[in-house]
Every structure is written in C-alpha cells, then in structure tokens.
Design a protein around this motif. Structure first.
Motif, PDB file in Angstrom:
ATOM      1  N   THR A  74      -9.294 -16.944   7.740  1.00 27.27           N
ATOM      2  CA  THR A  74      -9.126 -15.484   7.606  1.00 27.27           C
ATOM      3  C   THR A  74      -8.062 -15.012   8.598  1.00 27.27           C
ATOM      4  OG1 THR A  74     -11.452 -15.230   7.012  1.00 27.27           O
ATOM      5  CG2 THR A  74     -10.315 -13.266   7.759  1.00 27.27           C
ATOM      6  N   LYS A  75      -7.251 -13.997   8.148  1.00 31.58           N
ATOM      7  CA  LYS A  75      -6.183 -13.435   8.971  1.00 31.58           C
ATOM      8  C   LYS A  75      -6.216 -11.906   8.842  1.00 31.58           C
ATOM      9  CE  LYS A  75      -2.379 -13.615  11.513  1.00 31.58           C
ATOM     10  NZ  LYS A  75      -2.380 -14.079  12.890  1.00 31.58           N
ATOM     11  N   SER A  76      -6.200 -11.228   9.962  1.00 29.01           N
ATOM     12  CA  SER A  76      -6.195  -9.753   9.957  1.00 29.01           C
ATOM     13  C   SER A  76      -4.952  -9.242  10.668  1.00 29.01           C
ATOM     14  CB  SER A  76      -7.447  -9.204  10.655  1.00 29.01           C
ATOM     15  OG  SER A  76      -8.618  -9.581   9.955  1.00 29.01           O
ATOM     16  N   ILE A  77      -4.329  -8.227  10.070  1.00 26.50           N
ATOM     17  CA  ILE A  77      -3.121  -7.618  10.650  1.00 26.50           C
ATOM     18  C   ILE A  77      -3.385  -6.101  10.790  1.00 26.50           C
ATOM     19  CG2 ILE A  77      -0.674  -7.164  10.356  1.00 26.50           C
ATOM     20  CD1 ILE A  77      -0.532  -9.653   8.607  1.00 26.50           C
ATOM     21  N   PRO A  78      -3.434  -5.556  12.049  1.00 25.71           N
ATOM     22  CA  PRO A  78      -3.613  -4.095  12.223  1.00 25.71           C
ATOM     23  C   PRO A  78      -2.280  -3.355  12.058  1.00 25.71           C
ATOM     24  CG  PRO A  78      -3.582  -5.158  14.359  1.00 25.71           C
ATOM     25  CD  PRO A  78      -3.460  -6.266  13.347  1.00 25.71           C
ATOM     26  N   ILE A  79      -2.333  -2.209  11.430  1.00 22.76           N
ATOM     27  CA  ILE A  79      -1.151  -1.365  11.214  1.00 22.76           C
ATOM     28  C   ILE A  79      -1.532   0.073  11.613  1.00 22.76           C
ATOM     29  CG2 ILE A  79       0.522  -0.492   9.549  1.00 22.76           C
ATOM     30  CD1 ILE A  79      -0.116  -2.986   7.845  1.00 22.76           C
ATOM     31  N   THR A  80      -0.753   0.662  12.497  1.00 23.91           N
ATOM     32  CA  THR A  80      -0.999   2.059  12.931  1.00 23.91           C
ATOM     33  C   THR A  80       0.004   2.978  12.242  1.00 23.91           C
ATOM     34  OG1 THR A  80      -1.818   1.336  15.077  1.00 23.91           O
ATOM     35  CG2 THR A  80      -1.136   3.626  14.895  1.00 23.91           C
ATOM     36  N   VAL A  81      -0.491   4.018  11.599  1.00 23.90           N
ATOM     37  CA  VAL A  81       0.348   4.981  10.876  1.00 23.90           C
ATOM     38  C   VAL A  81       0.197   6.350  11.555  1.00 23.90           C
ATOM     39  CG1 VAL A  81       0.767   6.146   8.690  1.00 23.90           C
ATOM     40  CG2 VAL A  81       0.091   3.727   8.712  1.00 23.90           C
ATOM     41  N   LYS A  82       1.312   6.977  11.852  1.00 22.35           N
ATOM     42  CA  LYS A  82       1.316   8.322  12.415  1.00 22.35           C
ATOM     43  C   LYS A  82       2.025   9.262  11.450  1.00 22.35           C
ATOM     44  CE  LYS A  82       1.958   9.124  16.801  1.00 22.35           C
ATOM     45  NZ  LYS A  82       2.582   9.321  18.134  1.00 22.35           N
ATOM     46  N   VAL A  83       1.311  10.236  10.910  1.00 22.78           N
ATOM     47  CA  VAL A  83       1.880  11.215   9.980  1.00 22.78           C
ATOM     48  C   VAL A  83       2.349  12.419  10.788  1.00 22.78           C
ATOM     49  CG1 VAL A  83       1.455  12.681   7.990  1.00 22.78           C
ATOM     50  CG2 VAL A  83       0.361  10.440   8.134  1.00 22.78           C
ATOM     51  N   LEU A  84       3.619  12.707  10.704  1.00 21.53           N
ATOM     52  CA  LEU A  84       4.180  13.847  11.428  1.00 21.53           C
ATOM     53  C   LEU A  84       3.931  15.111  10.611  1.00 21.53           C
ATOM     54  CD1 LEU A  84       7.537  12.259  12.623  1.00 21.53           C
ATOM     55  CD2 LEU A  84       5.335  12.327  13.787  1.00 21.53           C
ATOM     56  N   ASP A  85       3.110  16.004  11.133  1.00 18.11           N
ATOM     57  CA  ASP A  85       2.692  17.189  10.394  1.00 18.11           C
ATOM     58  C   ASP A  85       2.288  18.263  11.399  1.00 18.11           C
ATOM     59  OD1 ASP A  85       2.008  18.903   8.387  1.00 18.11           O
ATOM     60  OD2 ASP A  85       0.256  17.771   7.667  1.00 18.11           O
ATOM     61  N   LEU A 106       0.870  -1.185   0.000  1.00 16.35           N
ATOM     62  CA  LEU A 106       0.000   0.000   0.000  1.00 16.35           C
ATOM     63  C   LEU A 106       0.905   1.233   0.000  1.00 16.35           C
ATOM     64  CD1 LEU A 106      -2.697   1.570   0.354  1.00 16.35           C
ATOM     65  CD2 LEU A 106      -2.420   1.291   2.815  1.00 16.35           C
ATOM     66  N   THR A 107       0.772   2.075  -1.022  1.00 18.96           N
ATOM     67  CA  THR A 107       1.608   3.272  -1.149  1.00 18.96           C
ATOM     68  C   THR A 107       0.718   4.516  -1.075  1.00 18.96           C
ATOM     69  OG1 THR A 107       3.153   2.069  -2.558  1.00 18.96           O
ATOM     70  CG2 THR A 107       3.278   4.480  -2.567  1.00 18.96           C
ATOM     71  N   VAL A 108       1.058   5.420  -0.166  1.00 16.39           N
ATOM     72  CA  VAL A 108       0.367   6.719  -0.040  1.00 16.39           C
ATOM     73  C   VAL A 108       1.397   7.807  -0.298  1.00 16.39           C
ATOM     74  CG1 VAL A 108      -0.982   8.245   1.452  1.00 16.39           C
ATOM     75  CG2 VAL A 108      -1.225   5.758   1.669  1.00 16.39           C
ATOM     76  N   LYS A 109       1.211   8.531  -1.404  1.00 16.34           N
ATOM     77  CA  LYS A 109       2.158   9.582  -1.768  1.00 16.34           C
ATOM     78  C   LYS A 109       1.734  10.918  -1.153  1.00 16.34           C
ATOM     79  CE  LYS A 109       3.308   7.414  -6.213  1.00 16.34           C
ATOM     80  NZ  LYS A 109       3.334   7.581  -7.687  1.00 16.34           N
ATOM     81  N   ASP A 110       2.739  11.756  -0.892  1.00 16.90           N
ATOM     82  CA  ASP A 110       2.503  13.114  -0.352  1.00 16.90           C
ATOM     83  C   ASP A 110       1.582  13.073   0.869  1.00 16.90           C
ATOM     84  OD1 ASP A 110       4.069  14.155  -2.422  1.00 16.90           O
ATOM     85  OD2 ASP A 110       2.321  14.310  -3.743  1.00 16.90           O
ATOM     86  N   GLY A 169      -3.592   7.081  11.045  1.00 16.48           N
ATOM     87  CA  GLY A 169      -4.707   6.348  11.618  1.00 16.48           C
ATOM     88  C   GLY A 169      -4.428   4.852  11.675  1.00 16.48           C
ATOM     89  N   HIS A 170      -5.472   4.047  11.824  1.00 18.64           N
ATOM     90  CA  HIS A 170      -5.350   2.591  11.931  1.00 18.64           C
ATOM     91  C   HIS A 170      -5.733   1.933  10.595  1.00 18.64           C
ATOM     92  CE1 HIS A 170      -4.720   2.805  16.256  1.00 18.64           C
ATOM     93  NE2 HIS A 170      -5.710   3.695  16.306  1.00 18.64           N
ATOM     94  N   TYR A 171      -4.786   1.181  10.027  1.00 18.17           N
ATOM     95  CA  TYR A 171      -5.012   0.412   8.791  1.00 18.17           C
ATOM     96  C   TYR A 171      -5.102  -1.074   9.163  1.00 18.17           C
ATOM     97  CZ  TYR A 171      -3.735   4.599   6.119  1.00 18.17           C
ATOM     98  OH  TYR A 171      -3.678   5.856   5.587  1.00 18.17           O
ATOM     99  N   THR A 172      -5.958  -1.824   8.439  1.00 15.41           N
ATOM    100  CA  THR A 172      -6.105  -3.270   8.689  1.00 15.41           C
ATOM    101  C   THR A 172      -5.926  -4.042   7.375  1.00 15.41           C
ATOM    102  OG1 THR A 172      -7.667  -2.816  10.487  1.00 15.41           O
ATOM    103  CG2 THR A 172      -7.616  -5.060   9.588  1.00 15.41           C
TER     104      THR A 172
END
Length: 1165
Positions: free
Chosen positions: A35-46, A12-16, A23-26
């Motif tokens: 079924t398998k779920s993996i939570p990913i937390t992203v913090k954008v420094l801004d 998953l690529t998020v530009k700019d 936020g929280h990505y799953t």
C-alpha cells in the motif's frame, strides 16, 4: 467533483472551487505488493468564511453594547485584514454599517436607540473580498437599571441673609446603578417655578446655596441621578427664611500648652472657625483639678482680648484640665478642651548655645575699637553663664551681660592683647554646655594695618545706563583700600580687555572704562571688582544699547510644504536692540531670481503661512524683526521646492448594492488600497440609467461615509453606479461599475399583529382588539384573519377573514366556556404567521363598578360668559351600563338643560347661560355593584342678581332710608356699587337717585310730603348692572305716624286701647349682632298682630294693646349677648298705659342689657 483513473494515472477534478474544497486530500494506492499513500494539500483562494460564533452581545444599555467573536475557521487562503460590523433593527430589512476597519475581535457599539431591538453581524475581510456574515441573536437596547428613587427630605442649617446649607440623605433605591450625583432645586415662596441651585452635578450630600434674597422664604427639593437618568424629586422641605442668625461662637481652634512651671501653666489658642455670625469679643479660660468635677473661671467675666493666658497659683505636681471658650454678643460658645491632663511642674531643658554665623569666623576688630560677642542661649532652669579666655584671662575692661535668652561680652578700646580664643560655658540642673566663639576658623584677632576695598561711583550708574547705537559709553569710579586693591573689569562674566573701541584707564585711586561707537552687542552687565588682603568688593553697571534688533532665532523651519503653500516658524531675536519687537517682515525669493518679494509686512506672531507658490519652483524665505529703531538683520531658510508630497488615491473597491426600493438604491464600498499620501477627504458617487449615455452625480457635497443612498429614482428603471475617492491632490479613477439593477420595492409577508387583548365579553360574545404589525412586508396590510378555540381544544376555528379593522366581536360562543384568540396579518404576498395567543377569557357577562374617566382639567371650575353656551362631557365605564342622573339644587335640569347619554359617555348642554346657571352640578352613576357621584362647578360671568331684604325706615316728611342685603348671586364678580331708583305711585317712570352707592343702605332725600313712593335697588359688577329688587309696598312720605314710636323713653306714655305701641330700640355692634325676641323666656314667632323688624340701626317692637285678657307679661329682646326686657301689664277691659323703665348698661361682650315696659291702669294714676 470528478475522478478519472487509468492503468498509469488518476485524475481528481473539482469544478467551480469554493472555500470548503480546500483541505488535505490523500491518494491511496493498493495492490498485492503493498500500500502507498500520497498526501496532497489544497488551498482555495477565496473570501473568508463567517467568523466563529457565537457573536456575543454583552453590556447592553439603552445606548450601547459590546460585541465579541472569534476568527473564521476558513480564512480563504489569505490572512484576515479586518472586520466589518453592521446592525439592523428587527423592524427593518436594511443593514447599517457600524465600523468598517476593525482590527480586534471585539467592538463597542454606540448610538443605539433606547427600546429598539437590534441584530448585529460581523464579516471578515481578506484581500479577496468580504466573507460571509455571522449574526447575533436579537437584543433590545435598554438599561438594566432604572432612575433612582427620591432622596430624603432636605434639611437646612447655617442660615444667613443670602445663603443656606442644605443636607439630605441618599435614596433608599438607587435604581440598580450607582448614584452619580444630585440636583438641588429651590423655590421662592412668592414664586411658582423651581430653579436649580447647582450648575455642576453634586456628589456630596450637602451644598451651600448662595445668592438668596434677604427676608424671602425658600423651600428645597433634591433629585438623584444615575446612568438611567434623573429620578423623582424628594418631598419639598419646609420653608426657611433667609436672614442672618446669630449664635454663640464655636470652640477656639488649636488650643495648646506653651509652658509650665511649679505654680503656673501658659496656654495659647487661635480664634474659632465659626464666630456665630457676630464678632468674637473675648475669651474665657477655665481650670479644674483632673479629679474634680467643677470648673473655675481664671479670667475676668468679660473675657480676655488676647489669645494666650498664664494660669497661676497652681499646686506643684498637681494634674489639671483646661478649657477655653469664645464670647460674642450671643453669649459664651462651646469650649475647646486641652487634650489630657497637664502637670504643674517646672520644665527642664539642658543648656543650648546658638552661635551666629559671624562668630564662627575670625572676628576682626580694629585697634581702639569695641569687641562685641553676642550669643543666644537657652535652658530651663536659667543656666549659669561663664565667659573665659583660652589663653589667659579676660581683660578687666570686659563687661558681661546675661539674660534668660542671651549673653554678651563687650570689651571697649581693644588692643592686640585682647586677641585670642574666647570660651562660653552654660550650666544648670539638666546639664552643661560649652562653645568657642570663632572656634572653627581661629581666634579673635585685633589688626590695625589693613582696610577693605571701597568703590565710590556716581549714583546714576545704579540704574540701567541707556546708550544709543554709535554713541560713547563711559563709566568712572574712585577706589580705596589698604593695601591698594587690584582693579579688574568684566562683561557678562568674561574679563574685559582693551580693544580698538574699548579703553580701560586705572590709577591707585581711580578707574574708568570707555566704549566708543556702541553697537548692539555692547549691551550687558559690566562689573568692577577691587581685591586686597582685607577682602573683595564688586559693583555692577547695566548697559542697554538702543539699536535695531538682531536676526530672529533660527533655524527658519518650513513645514507642510505643498505645490501651493507652506508654513514658516522661527524664534524671537536674542538681541532685541533695547526695545520690544513690534512685528516681523517675511519675504520670499525664487533661487533663479535676485529680487525678494514681500509675503507679510506687519506680522505679530513668530509663524506664518505662505501661499500662492508656483508648483515646481525653488524658494528661499527670510524673516526680519522690527523695533522702533528700525528693521533688524534677516534670518534665511534653506532652499525648498514647491511640490506636493502626495498623489491622487487609488479607486474605491468592493462596490456593491445593499438595498433597493422603488425610488432609491443604497450603495456600500471599501476604502481605496492607497490614499496617495494624503487623507481621503470624501467620495463622489455617479449613476447612469440604462437607456442614457450620461453619468449623473448623485451627491452634491462629498460623502465621508462608505455608504450612500441614491434617491429620486424612477420606478422600474435600471441603473448602474460608480464611485471616486478624493484627497488633497484631486479625484481618483472611478471604481468598477456595479451591475444594472432595477428600482423596485421588495415584497415580503408581513409580521404578525400584536397579542390580542380582551375588550369586552357577554354570555355568547367576546370582543378582542390588537395593533397593526411592526413590519408590513413592503406592501400595505389589507386585512386580518381572526381565529379562536376553546382552551381544551387543539384545532383553531376561523371567525372572519380579510377584516379591515383592528377590533372584532366573536359571536355564538358557549356560555361559561373558556376561549383563546389569535390574529394574522394579510398583504398581497399572503398571510403572516399568527400572533401570540391572547389571555384565556370565559364567555360571561362582565361586571364592573361604575367609574368616571376624567382628568384633572375636567375637575376644575368651568367659567362661562353670560349668554354663551357650555357642554360638560363626562366619559364613564361600568358593567352593567350604569344609570346616569344629573342634579342641580333648585333647578330642573330636564327642562333647563339638554342631556345626552350613551353607554360610556354623558353630556349636559345649557344654551344662553345666565347667572342662575352657576353652581354645583352633581352627576350620579349607579348599577347593581355600586353608586358613585361627581360634582362639577360652573361659574357664569354675569351681572349680579337682585339684592335681598330691601326695606324702608326712618321716613320723614321729605326723606326715607333704604336698606338691603347683598345679592345671593354676585354674577361671578364682586359687587362694586349699587344703583338706587324711585318712582311715584302715580307715575310709571323710574328716576335714578344715585348710581354710586357703596353701602347696604341709602338715605333718599328731596321727597314730596304726602306722596307714595316705590323704591328699587340694583347691584353692579364688572359685567354691568344687575336685576333690581323693588319694595313690595309703597312708602308714604309723612311726618305723622299711626303708631307710637318710643325709643328708650324716660317717662310714662299713654296709649289708647285699640292703638298700636311701637318701641324702637337702637342696636349697634361690629359685626352686626343677631336679634331674637322672647316672651316669658319662650321665643316668639311673628303673627298678624305681633311682629318685629330688625334694621342695621334699630329693633322696632310692636306690642298689641287691644286684647282685654292679657296678663302680666315680660318681653325680652336679646341682641347676641345683650338683652332688653319689656313688661306689659293689662287688666280685664281696662286701659293701661305702658311705661318703659330703661336700664341702660354698658354694651360689653358677655354682659346683658334690657329695657322694661310696664302698662298701668288709668284709674290708678
């Protein structure tokens, strides 16, 4: 956002990235196996997001408000360090910083402009920058209250020759806010200005005004003040005269009962608080039985001088009421009543014994001496006193004295048998009391073998003994006592011992102390103490050694040390050497050197600022006190190094451009991350033009705010900026440079004009007006578009486009229809939003009663100098347009004045004004609805008009008397005097008789007999000599009269038929009486044959005697309340002689006086 997946991985690529991408990505994986779920937390420094709304604005007044908000939902990955608050007037585009370092979630905003509308915004700040703003709704800075109404009319009391007490009531309307105080003003009746009575705001409803002038009259008014300001003043009080007013005194204060018995009551009181303005001469005491109504005076009528009195001859066990009145020169004052009823009965007090402190110890008396035991006693009724000796009987030599307040036992020539314990017993109806004098410490003992120590010393040692340093201090004394007392010396509480410089020599009867080579520390208190079994005796001697002072009290503190300066402080010396410290000497020394350098040579204080230090050098400082005996010992400091405790600050941050115009650019920035250990003292801003290599300083003086406006730019040029921070260590490195920006004005659409107002209307036309928009969008407003529609329609019709003015008449409307209107502004960017819709207006003729639109100045008297011109312009209104008429009594204004009238204004102009143009001008407006008038007064300053009623009388062969009345027109100033002129009939030239006549008559003398003269009189005022009044006929100067002049004759006068009879009746009175003539009770009118003339002195009456058919007639002359009657008797063609029978009466008001003239026939004489 882009997602790429293969058999083995997914991406998953998020530009700019921006803040909302945090936020929280799953990641969900799914196949037939599960079924398998993996939570990913992203913090954008801004930078942070906007604070959570709404931005609440509360507590709004004309000058301040309160803001509150919530933290941002997105903090940008970093904690919020602070908030920045800005404000903007809705009529402007630029934002102004309110606060830049706010840590809380609320703020008080001050310095708002009353009536302005504001928008506020808040921005959160983290370490990545300033976040997005949260804006408030527009709010208007105005108070939720108004100034208070007027208080009640002030009233005055307690008047003296220089003061008055003024009281008033609260205003009925406080304006919606609490009354904070009052302002009291006064005005002298002889003055015109109101002056404040109070320097500070009054909170009470009364105030004593002082500093008044004796005998002057004053009026007062008061204004209330709340948070909105000072309200309207109250109605002025009546005038009060400042003078001492005497009144009877007030009631005596603190009346009380001090004692009672079965037949008396004792009273006491204090003087009155208010003496009525005159000294209190005495007091009157009155008494009555509690059940009775009448008061009886107990004291002499003139009163008592004392403030206590005992009322006697009372009935036992009877209740009484008492009151006391004070007396001064104005009479007896108000009474002060003793509270409650007082019972006439004996007071009962149990016995009490008060032993003196000496009686509680062993009382020692030498053999053959006198023993006195004095004891204070109390008790009601007076107790019975009994003295006893505990171990035996009292000596027959004992004498006992007893009074109501004390008892005393006296035994002369005592011996050892008189030793022992003495007992005192008191007894009355209330009880019994006993006590042993010297009870607590033992019996009274008589001794004859001991003597208390005594010290005999020269009187000079009672004062402070002053000794110079290096001299000898010596004290000697004689001592006595049985047994021989023990001698000891102390200094400042410590035992003194013999040393090298101190010598103590004592015998059984003498003692001496000697101190050689005195130094400063020998100052102090020396105490000689003698002690034996009979007691102890001490005597102190104070010594002061005059010497140089000791060292100042340490430590020598060093504060505020930098590379160039420091601050020293210390305490005064504990030993001043017997003289006051005159000044201090401060010196410094580098630790690498031996020599000391003077910093201050005559310093009066105990602190000092030392400058001109060398950076990096190590210094020691010392201070010495100086008195009149020399320089004292020094106090030294520790070694310190001259270094700054701070460095230069870091560069400012977050430099950005907030507003741009064609000739200026506004910059904002944030404080440096580090101030280098010293407070930031200011900022330096520089700019550089794109085509230039040089940086130019924007500000001449340091800027203390975090915002600056760089002006004087060239339109169209591009500029970049940078900022330096400055502290005590110097300038920081420059901030990052801003991007290049062009100096030009931003342009927007204008705001709409104001709501249109209806100015006028007819059956087919309506005129509207409006004001220009508050904001022109940055470009001039070039015109306006006017639109209208009927109230029951939805589509608007354009009446005109690009109209230049702010008023327009819409034509071609349907009579009787109702219309509304709106207006749009136009600049080069386009057309604005429409204005608010006007009030509905029906197309019909407007009707309005005529009315004048003038101010109070126009109603004042218009003063014009003679020869000048004046114009009176009066605006008016009315529908239909009223008819205008100007009028002035006895003047045709159509020929005298120039009148110009329009539909809303009229003016009257008179050129070359004269005295005749003075007077009242009446302006009348009239239309079908009403008529109204206006009176304007004009006063022309000119010479006087002609005097009136000029006449001659009392003509003799060489003189004549002129009389006249004052001019009807005095020319606007009082007539000071009159100018009299004469002219012979045969000549043309006028000759001045006098130019200084101050009366209304004048006797002209030096006339030529037989000549005919004309006379004229002119009035003179401050503007010159006026128009003359001339006699119509010439006056012949002769002593012969054609008619007979009879003035109250007392005999018969004969008159020929055909001749004239003239009767002159003297009249007098102040003011001049009014004269009337009647015949047979009917008022007469003057004719060609019958006339009268009235002067200031006489009433001539001319009676015709040539009518052969006259009957008996009675002629009456009435002078106000005095009357003269003349009877004329004639017969057919017979000649009769008038005979006057005067009946003089006293000329008093309310009485009449008359004179009778009777004509008799010649043949009857």
């Amino acid at each position: 956002m882009e997602i790429k997946s293969t058999i083995e991985k997914t991406t998953l690529t998020v530009k700019d990235c921006i803040r909302v991408d945090g936020g929280h990505y799953t990641l969900n994986l799914k196949n037939v196996g599960g079924t398998k779920s993996i939570p990913i937390t992203v913090k954008v420094l801004d930078r942070p997001g906007p604070p959570e709304g709404p931005l609440n604005v509360t507590g709004v007044t004309a000058e301040k408000c309160y803001l509150s908000w919530s933290p941002p939902l997105h903090d940008g990955g970093s904690s919020i360090s602070h908030y920045i608050i800005e404000k903007r007037e809705t009529s402007r585009l630029s934002w102004t910083q309110v606060a830049t370092e706010v840590q809380a979630l609320n703020l008080k905003v001050t310095k708002l402009l009353p009536g302005n509308e504001y928008i506020f915004r808040v921005m959160a700040v983290n370490k990545y920058g300033i976040g997005e703003p949260l804006e408030s709704e527009p709010v208007v800075a105005r108070n939720p209250y108004k100034p208070p109404g007027p208080p009640s009319t002030p009233e005055v009391s307690a008047i003296t020759k220089d003061s008055m007490v003024v009281t008033w009531g609260r205003p009925e309307d406080n304006g919606g806010a609490e009354i904070e105080g009052y302002i009291l003003e006064k005005r002298d009746k002889d003055g015109i200005r109101w002056t404040k009575c109070n320097k500070k705001r009054l909170t009470d409803l009364r105030f004593r005004v002082t500093g008044l002038t004796d005998g002057h009259f004053y009026e007062f008014r008061v204004s209330a003040e709340n948070a909105a300001g000072v309200g309207e003043p109250s109605e002025p009080s009546i005038f009060y005269r400042a003078c001492d007013v005497l009144y009877p005194p007030g009631p005596p204060s603190n009346p009380k009962v001090t004692d009672t018995s079965r037949s008396s009551v004792s009273l006491a009181w204090s003087k009155p608080i208010y003496d009525g303005g005159a000294p209190v001469k005495g007091y009157v005491v009155e008494v009555k039985e509690a059940a009775a109504d009448e008061w009886t005076i107990c004291t002499p009528p003139t009163g008592l001088q004392a403030k206590q009195f005992t009322v006697t001859k009372l009935k036992e066990n009877q209740e009484y009421n008492f009151r006391i009145c004070a007396i001064n020169s104005e009479g007896v004052g108000e009474p002060a009543t003793i509270p409650g009823a007082v019972l006439a009965q004996d007071k009962i007090e149990p016995p009490e014994i008060e032993l003196d402190a000496d009686l509680r110890k062993v009382v020692t008396v030498r053999a053959s001496g006198t023993l006195r035991l004095f004891v204070t006693i109390k008790g009601r009724p007076e107790p019975e006193v009994k003295w006893e000796k505990a171990e035996g009987t009292i000596s027959e030599r004992a004498q006992i004295e007893v009074t109501s307040s004390y008892t005393m036992l006296v035994i002369d020539n005592v011996n050892r048998f008189d030793s022992g314990r003495y007992n005192l017993t008191l007894e009355n109806n209330s009880g019994k009391k006993s006590a042993f004098p010297s009870e607590s410490t033992g019996p009274v003992t008589v001794k004859d073998d001991i003597e208390a120590p005594r010290i005999m010393m020269d009187a000079k040692f009672r004062d402070v003994v002053v000794v110079k340093a290096g001299e000898v201090f010596k004290v000697n004394a004689d001592v006595a006592g049985r047994p021989i007392p023990v001698i000891s010396w102390t200094k400042d509480g410590k035992e003194l011992e013999g040393k090298a410089r101190v010598e103590i020599v004592s015998t059984d009867y003498t003692t001496a102390i000697t101190i050689k080579d005195c130094i400063r520390s020998d100052s102090g208190q020396y105490v000689l103490t003698l002690q034996n079994v009979a007691g102890t005796k001490s005597l102190a001697i104070n010594c002061k050694v005059l010497d140089r002072p000791g060292p100042p009290a340490g430590p020598l503190e060093i504060n505020g040390l930098t590379a160039e300066k420091c601050h020293l402080s210390w305490g005064p010396p504990q030993e001043n050497g017997g003289a006051d410290i005159d000044h201090y000497i401060v010196e410094k020394r580098e630790t690498s050197r031996i020599a000391w350098t003077l910093c201050e040579g005559e310093l009066k204080t105990t602190s000092c600022k030392v400058t001109k230090l060398l950076k990096g050098n190590e210094y020691i400082f010392r201070v010495m006190g100086v008195n009149k005996y020399g320089v004292g010992e020094p106090l030294e400091s520790v070694a310190v190094k001259a270094l700054d405790p701070f460095t230069i600050p870091s560069p400012p941050t977050s430099l950005e451009i907030t507003s741009v115009s064609k000739d200026s650019i506004t910059l904002c920035w944030a404080r440096p991350e580090s101030d280098g250990g010293s407070e930031i003292s200011g900022y330096v801003i520089e700019r550089r033009e794109k085509t230039s290599l040089r940086w130019i300083r924007v500000n001449k003086k340091p800027v203390y705010d975090l915002r600056v406006k760089s002006s004087g730019l060239r339109q169209g040029c591009e500029y970049e900026f940078r900022v330096y921070a400055e502290n005590a260590a110097g300038l920081s490195l420059p901030s990052e440079t801003t991007p290049l920006i062009k100096a030009e004005d931003p342009i927007f659409l204008p705001s709409p004009p104001s709501k249109p107002k209806i100015m006028d209307s007819t059956r087919s036309n309506i005129t509207i007006g409006w004001t220009k928009p508050l904001f022109d969008g940055g470009a001039p407003v070039t015109g306006y578009t006017v639109e209208y529609k009927k109230t029951d329609e939805t589509d608007w019709t354009t009446a005109i486009q690009n109209l230049r003015g702010t008023e327009y008449t819409i034509t071609g409307l349907t009579s009787g229809s109702e219309y509304v209107f709106r207006v749009k502004s136009i600049n080069k960017m386009g057309v604005s939003e429409p204005s608010d819709v006007s009030e509905p207006q029906v197309a019909k003729e407007r009707e309005e009663e005529p009315a004048f639109e003038i101010d109070s100045e126009m109603r004042k008297t218009l003063i014009v100098k003679a020869g000048g011109s004046f114009t009176m312009t009066v605006p008016f209104r009315g529908k239909p347009v009223p008819n205008v008429t100007w009028n002035k009594p006895d003047t045709d204004l159509r020929t005298r004045a120039s009148i110009d009238t329009s539909s809303n204004c009229t003016s009257l102009t008179i050129e070359k004004a004269t005295r005749n143009d003075s007077g009242k001008y009446t302006l009348t407006l009239q239309n079908i609805l009403n008529t109204t008038t206006l009176t304007l007064i004009v006063k022309v300053l000119d010479t006087p008009g002609p005097p009136s009623n000029i006449a001659t009388k009392d003509v003799t062969k060489e003189s004549a008397v002129l009389s006249w009345d004052v001019p009807e027109n005095d020319g606007g100033a009082p007539v000071k005097n009159y100018v009299i002129e004469k002219r012979e009939a045969s000549k043309k030239a006028w000759v001045t008789v006098t130019n200084n006549c101050h009366r209304l008559s004048y006797k002209v003398t030096g006339l030529q007999e037989g000549a005919i003269y004309y006379f004229r009189v002119s009035g003179e005022n401050e503007y010159g000599v006026g128009v003359p009044s001339e006699t119509k006929e010439g006056t012949k100067i002769t002593g012969i009269q054609k008619s007979h002049s009879i003035g109250f004759p007392h005999n018969t006068v004969y008159v020929r038929a055909g001749s004239n009879l003239k009767v002159e009746i003297p009249v007098s009175g102040k003011p001049l009486p009014k004269v009337t003539l009647s015949r047979d009770g009917v008022a007469l009118k003057p004719t060609m044959r019958f006339h009268t003339e009235t002067t200031a002195e006489t009433q001539p009456l001319c009676l015709p005697c040539d009518n052969p058919f006259c009957t008996i007639s009675q002629y009456s002359i009435a002078v106000n309340y005095w009357q003269y009657s003349c009877f004329l008797l004639q017969n057919h063609q017979e000649t009769f002689v008038p005979q006057i029978f005067p009946r003089p009466l006293s000329l008093s008001p309310g009485r009449s006086q008359h004179s009778t003239v009777v004509a008799k026939s010649l043949d009857t004489l």
